[in-house]
Each structure stands twice: as structure tokens, then as C-alpha cells.
Write a protein that holds these residues in place. Structure first.
Motif, PDB file in Angstrom:
ATOM      1  N   ARG A 158      -6.766  84.761  44.832  1.00 16.46           N
ATOM      2  CA  ARG A 158      -5.351  84.584  44.504  1.00 16.46           C
ATOM      3  C   ARG A 158      -4.851  85.775  43.663  1.00 16.46           C
ATOM      4  NH1 ARG A 158      -5.379  78.121  42.955  1.00 16.46           N
ATOM      5  NH2 ARG A 158      -5.304  77.341  45.131  1.00 16.46           N
ATOM      6  N   VAL A 159      -5.695  86.282  42.750  1.00 17.83           N
ATOM      7  CA  VAL A 159      -5.306  87.452  41.942  1.00 17.83           C
ATOM      8  C   VAL A 159      -5.114  88.676  42.842  1.00 17.83           C
ATOM      9  CG1 VAL A 159      -6.084  89.078  40.153  1.00 17.83           C
ATOM     10  CG2 VAL A 159      -6.358  86.610  39.831  1.00 17.83           C
ATOM     11  N   GLU A 160      -6.057  88.882  43.786  1.00 20.74           N
ATOM     12  CA  GLU A 160      -5.926  90.001  44.708  1.00 20.74           C
ATOM     13  C   GLU A 160      -4.672  89.859  45.561  1.00 20.74           C
ATOM     14  OE1 GLU A 160      -9.500  90.058  46.926  1.00 20.74           O
ATOM     15  OE2 GLU A 160     -10.758  90.798  45.252  1.00 20.74           O
ATOM     16  N   GLN A 161      -4.335  88.618  45.946  1.00 21.44           N
ATOM     17  CA  GLN A 161      -3.101  88.407  46.713  1.00 21.44           C
ATOM     18  C   GLN A 161      -1.877  88.773  45.882  1.00 21.44           C
ATOM     19  OE1 GLN A 161      -2.303  84.340  47.660  1.00 21.44           O
ATOM     20  NE2 GLN A 161      -0.763  84.818  49.224  1.00 21.44           N
ATOM     21  N   THR A 162      -1.869  88.401  44.619  1.00 25.02           N
ATOM     22  CA  THR A 162      -0.729  88.711  43.751  1.00 25.02           C
ATOM     23  C   THR A 162      -0.580  90.237  43.576  1.00 25.02           C
ATOM     24  OG1 THR A 162      -1.041  86.616  42.585  1.00 25.02           O
ATOM     25  CG2 THR A 162       0.269  88.297  41.477  1.00 25.02           C
ATOM     26  N   ALA A 163      -1.723  90.934  43.386  1.00 23.29           N
ATOM     27  CA  ALA A 163      -1.686  92.394  43.219  1.00 23.29           C
ATOM     28  C   ALA A 163      -1.172  93.062  44.487  1.00 23.29           C
ATOM     29  CB  ALA A 163      -3.076  92.918  42.861  1.00 23.29           C
ATOM     30  N   ALA A 164      -1.620  92.586  45.646  1.00 16.77           N
ATOM     31  CA  ALA A 164      -1.158  93.157  46.914  1.00 16.77           C
ATOM     32  C   ALA A 164       0.320  92.907  47.106  1.00 16.77           C
ATOM     33  CB  ALA A 164      -1.962  92.553  48.057  1.00 16.77           C
ATOM     34  N   GLN A 165       0.791  91.760  46.642  1.00 18.42           N
ATOM     35  CA  GLN A 165       2.215  91.464  46.765  1.00 18.42           C
ATOM     36  C   GLN A 165       3.054  92.420  45.903  1.00 18.42           C
ATOM     37  OE1 GLN A 165       3.642  89.151  48.775  1.00 18.42           O
ATOM     38  NE2 GLN A 165       5.671  89.850  48.088  1.00 18.42           N
ATOM     39  N   ARG A 166       2.562  92.728  44.667  1.00 20.49           N
ATOM     40  CA  ARG A 166       3.305  93.654  43.815  1.00 20.49           C
ATOM     41  C   ARG A 166       3.291  95.079  44.382  1.00 20.49           C
ATOM     42  NH1 ARG A 166       0.855  90.682  39.453  1.00 20.49           N
ATOM     43  NH2 ARG A 166      -0.750  92.308  39.305  1.00 20.49           N
ATOM     44  N   ASP A 167       2.140  95.502  44.939  1.00 25.89           N
ATOM     45  CA  ASP A 167       2.064  96.840  45.551  1.00 25.89           C
ATOM     46  C   ASP A 167       3.036  96.979  46.707  1.00 25.89           C
ATOM     47  OD1 ASP A 167       0.166  97.621  43.751  1.00 25.89           O
ATOM     48  OD2 ASP A 167      -1.551  97.221  45.082  1.00 25.89           O
ATOM     49  N   LEU A 168       3.128  95.908  47.509  1.00 27.13           N
ATOM     50  CA  LEU A 168       4.043  95.949  48.641  1.00 27.13           C
ATOM     51  C   LEU A 168       5.488  96.058  48.163  1.00 27.13           C
ATOM     52  CD1 LEU A 168       4.606  95.801  51.660  1.00 27.13           C
ATOM     53  CD2 LEU A 168       4.547  93.269  51.470  1.00 27.13           C
ATOM     54  N   GLU A 169       5.826  95.338  47.126  1.00 24.06           N
ATOM     55  CA  GLU A 169       7.194  95.404  46.614  1.00 24.06           C
ATOM     56  C   GLU A 169       7.501  96.808  46.070  1.00 24.06           C
ATOM     57  OE1 GLU A 169       7.361  92.301  43.730  1.00 24.06           O
ATOM     58  OE2 GLU A 169       7.454  90.673  45.220  1.00 24.06           O
ATOM     59  N   ARG A 170       6.564  97.425  45.367  1.00 23.53           N
ATOM     60  CA  ARG A 170       6.776  98.772  44.841  1.00 23.53           C
ATOM     61  C   ARG A 170       6.905  99.791  45.965  1.00 23.53           C
ATOM     62  NH1 ARG A 170       2.769  98.717  41.932  1.00 23.53           N
ATOM     63  NH2 ARG A 170       1.316  99.946  43.211  1.00 23.53           N
TER      64      ARG A 170
END
Length: 426
Positions: A158-170
Motif C-alpha cells: 500500500r505504501v508503494e502504491q501511494t508513492a507511485a500515485q504521487r510520482d504519477l501526479e508530479r
């Protein structure tokens, strides 16, 4: 000289001759009258019956109206309603603490059996139980560890999913400003998709780990419970090596000697409950079909009458008899009863109120009870009758007789089946 008969001759007058003739006729008339009377007596005897029986040889009873109780009496034997025999739960050496006739109380130890084999099995099974209980606790701990590891992997995904979501937004904001090529944006989207797949896999693995560890722990727990039941049963058997009185009573028969080595299920002794007795009676087979549970009865003991009822009837016939058991009504048990004591019992099979009845007698067997001789004046006349149920002292009259009729109930075998018999004497 020879005398003649002239001295014996006498002169008779005509008056004396007439008197003598009249006297002869009177004698002849008296004799004729006596003959006629005798003939009339004989004719009267023939007209009133072909036979003549003295009344002193007969027993005559009167038909009356009243109640009829059909019952039977039998010798009874007192038995205990509760007299169990205690058996050996295992083979071993017996130690007796009582003797026959001792009074005992509920829970008192009567005898004990030393069985090393059974005690050894109990120790072995207790060790196995301890091992299985340890394995059950270890399985519970392993299940907690497995659930913890699965939960940790799910949280990391779930943490890796959250980090990937922030990278995609940036990356998306940079691409919108023209500072980032599309390839970098697509790579960020792929990383988010990969993280989502990892979260789904971790969630599935977490659920499977929960189910698997739960099943393993449950299996270990059930094995421990099963072993616990084995230990409890062996413990019960070990406790049963001490034979205890099931109730307050008296020791009956002791069937083993002190220190004897007995096999499993061997009878040791019996205990008698002195507070509750029953009565056993043997009834002729002919009355068996009339017996039923609940039929009232009376038991005579200690010069008093006590009420009871039929509690059981044996389903088999032995030597032409059926065994029945009578149970005293509540509060009616005689005091001071002893096992095998002899009493007299009376079972009431049927009761008829306000019926025609006649005293029992041999006339019931003569002709099968289809007819009887009814006294009419100085004669007994045979009359067809129909009888009903029979009691100990009387029998029911259905038809052929009326109240007040006098019937010959004994001595009718002398009538020789005559239709009318003359009765002489008082």
C-alpha cells in the motif's frame, strides 16, 4: 275212654256271626285304603321327579343383586426395587472395605481395585495430552506470526502504491508544463499499475494466510480436545476403581474374597436399597391376558392391608405361570420389610356393580355352567342359564335366573342330569 270234641263246641247266635263279618269287612277296607295311599304316594313321587335326593346332601344358594369383584390371590415375595450389582471396571486385586449386611451411605467406598495397567495408561495419555496442548499453543503462535508477516507485506504494498500515485501526479504536472517527455509520464503510470497489482496480491495473500493458519491452529486444538477426552475417560475409570455406594442402603451379596485377583467386568458385590421394595407374584397363565400395568392390587403384611398396583408383567410363561411385579402406592409401603419375605397379594382384575350374582360352586363345572337346578317347592328343576365373569366367591348371572331364585350349587352330580328331582328332608 277217649274224649271227643263236644266239650270245645259252643253255640253261636246269629248276632255274633254278623259282628264277626262286619269286622272282617272293616279290616279289608282299611287294608285297601292303605294300599291306595301308598299307591298315591308312589304316583306323587313319580310325578315330581324320577329321582329323590335328601336336602342334607345339597348346598343351596340364593341369587342376589350386588357388586362382584373379579380378583385372584397369590403368594408374593418381597424383592428390592433397586438392587444394583457393582462390577470391576478393570482387572486387578480387590480390597474389600465392607462385608455382607453392613449399612452404607451414598458415596461410601465399599471396595477398591488395584490396576497398575490402567494407571499406567492414564499417565501415558496425560503425557500425550500435554504434548498436543503444547503443539496447539505453538500453532496459535505460528498463526499470529504468519498473519503479522502477511499484514506487513500488505502495508508495504500500500505504501508503494501511494508513492507511485504521487510520482504519477508530479510527472503529470511536469508533462502539462512541457518540462517532461511522454515516456517518463508513461513509465510513472506503469509503476502505479505495478503497485496496484502488488497491493491486490498482498491482500489476497493476507486472506489466505489468515485462513490457513486458522485451519492449522484449529486442527491442533481439536487433537488436544480429543486427547483430553481420552484422558478424562481413563481418569473416570481410575476413579471407578474405588467402588462406591450409589445410595443409602445395605450391602447384599459379596461375590469375591478379600485380595482376590478379578478380571474386567467381574461382579464384586451388590447394594440393596432398603427404602423401596416391590412384590413379585406368580400368576397362572390363564390370567395372564387380564393383567395390565396399573391394575389395582392389595398386599397383606404385618396384619394390615396395603394398596399397590401392577408395575410390570413378564412377557414369557415359565412352568405355566407369569411373573408380575407389584409396586406399593406412595406412602403405603409396610414398615420392616425384608428381601424375600413372604406375603399374600390380591389383584383386582375386574369389578361389576349392581349385577345378579350367585355363589360359586361345583355346578359351574357341571355342564360347563350352561344350566342349573332351581329349587321350586320340594323339587329341583333344571333350567338353562348364562353366566358371566367369575370371582373368587361369586359368579355373574346374565340370564336364566332372577333375584331370589334358590339354586343347587353343590351336590347336583347326584341328579344324574334329570330334568326334575324331588328333594326330601328339611
Amino acid at each position: 275212654m277217649i274224649r271227643d270234641t263236644s266239650a270245645q263246641d259252643s253255640l253261636r247266635s246269629p248276632l255274633d256271626i254278623r259282628r264277626r263279618t262286619r269286622r272282617r269287612w272293616l279290616i279289608l277296607a282299611a287294608a285297601g285304603l292303605a294300599f291306595v295311599l301308598a299307591l298315591a304316594w308312589l304316583v306323587s313321587g313319580w310325578s315330581t321327579g324320577g329321582r329323590s335326593v335328601d336336602a342334607s346332601r345339597l348346598r343351596i344358594a340364593t341369587v342376589t343383586r350386588g357388586d362382584l369383584v373379579r380378583d385372584l390371590s397369590a403368594e408374593a415375595r418381597v424383592i428390592t426395587a433397586n438392587s444394583p450389582t457393582l462390577y470391576a471396571i478393570a482387572g486387578g486385586t480387590v480390597r474389600l472395605d465392607v462385608v455382607a449386611g453392613d449399612a452404607v451411605s451414598a458415596g461410601q467406598t465399599l471396595a477398591s481395585i488395584d490396576s497398575p495397567e490402567l494407571r499406567s495408561r492414564l499417565v501415558q495419555e496425560e503425557s500425550t495430552l500435554a504434548s498436543l496442548e503444547g503443539e496447539s499453543r505453538r500453532a496459535g503462535l505460528d498463526a499470529r506470526l504468519a498473519r503479522f508477516e502477511a499484514r506487513k507485506l500488505l502495508d508495504q504494498a500500500r505504501v508503494e502504491q501511494t508513492a507511485a500515485q504521487r510520482d504519477l501526479e508530479r510527472m503529470q504536472r511536469a508533462f502539462d508544463l512541457g518540462a517532461l517527455p511522454r515516456n517518463d509520464l508513461d513509465r510513472a503510470r506503469d509503476n502505479l499499475r505495478k503497485a496496484e497489482i502488488g497491493v491486490a496480491a498482498a491482500r489476497e495473500s493476507h486472506e489466505l494466510q489468515l485462513q490457513g493458519t486458522k485451519i492449522d491452529a484449529e486442527n491442533k486444538r481439536l487433537l488436544a480436545i480429543r486427547q483430553k477426552a481420552v484422558v478424562d475417560e481413563l481418569q473416570r475409570q481410575v476413579d471407578a476403581l474405588a467402588l462406591r455406594a450409589p445410595f443409602d442402603g445395605q450391602v447384599g451379596q459379596v461375590q469375591v474374597a478379600q485380595g482376590a485377583n478379578v478380571a474386567i467386568h467381574a461382579p464384586i458385590l451388590s447394594v440393596v436399597d432398603l427404602s423401596e421394595f416391590e412384590v413379585e407374584v406368580r400368576v397362572p397363565e390363564s390370567f395372564a391376558r387380564d393383567l395390565a400395568i396399573g391394575i389395582p392390587a392389595e398386599v397383606r403384611g404385618n396384619a394390615a392391608m396395603y394398596t399397590a398396583s401392577v408395575a410390570a408383567v413378564s412377557p414369557e410363561v415359565v412352568n405355566g405361570e407369569v411373573t408380575a411385579r407389584l409396586r406399593f402406592d406412595e406412602g403405603e409401603q409396610p414398615p420392616g420389610l425384608r428381601q424375600n419375605q413372604r406375603l399374600s397379594a390380591r389383584i383386582v382384575l375386574d369389578r361389576r356393580d349392581d349385577i345378579l350374582r350367585i355363589e360359586r360352586g361345583p355346578f359351574l363345572e357341571q355342564g360347563g355352567g350352561r344350566y342349573a337346578w332351581v329349587v321350586e317347592g320340594s323339587s329341583a328343576v333344571r333350567r338353562p342359564i348364562q353366566l358371566g365373569v367369575a370371582g373368587l366367591d361369586a359368579v355373574e348371572v346374565i340370564s336364566g335366573l332372577e333375584a331370589g331364585d334358590r339354586v343347587v350349587i353343590s351336590g347336583a352330580d347326584r341328579f344324574d342330569n334329570a330334568d326334575r328331582v324331588r328333594i326330601t328332608g328339611d
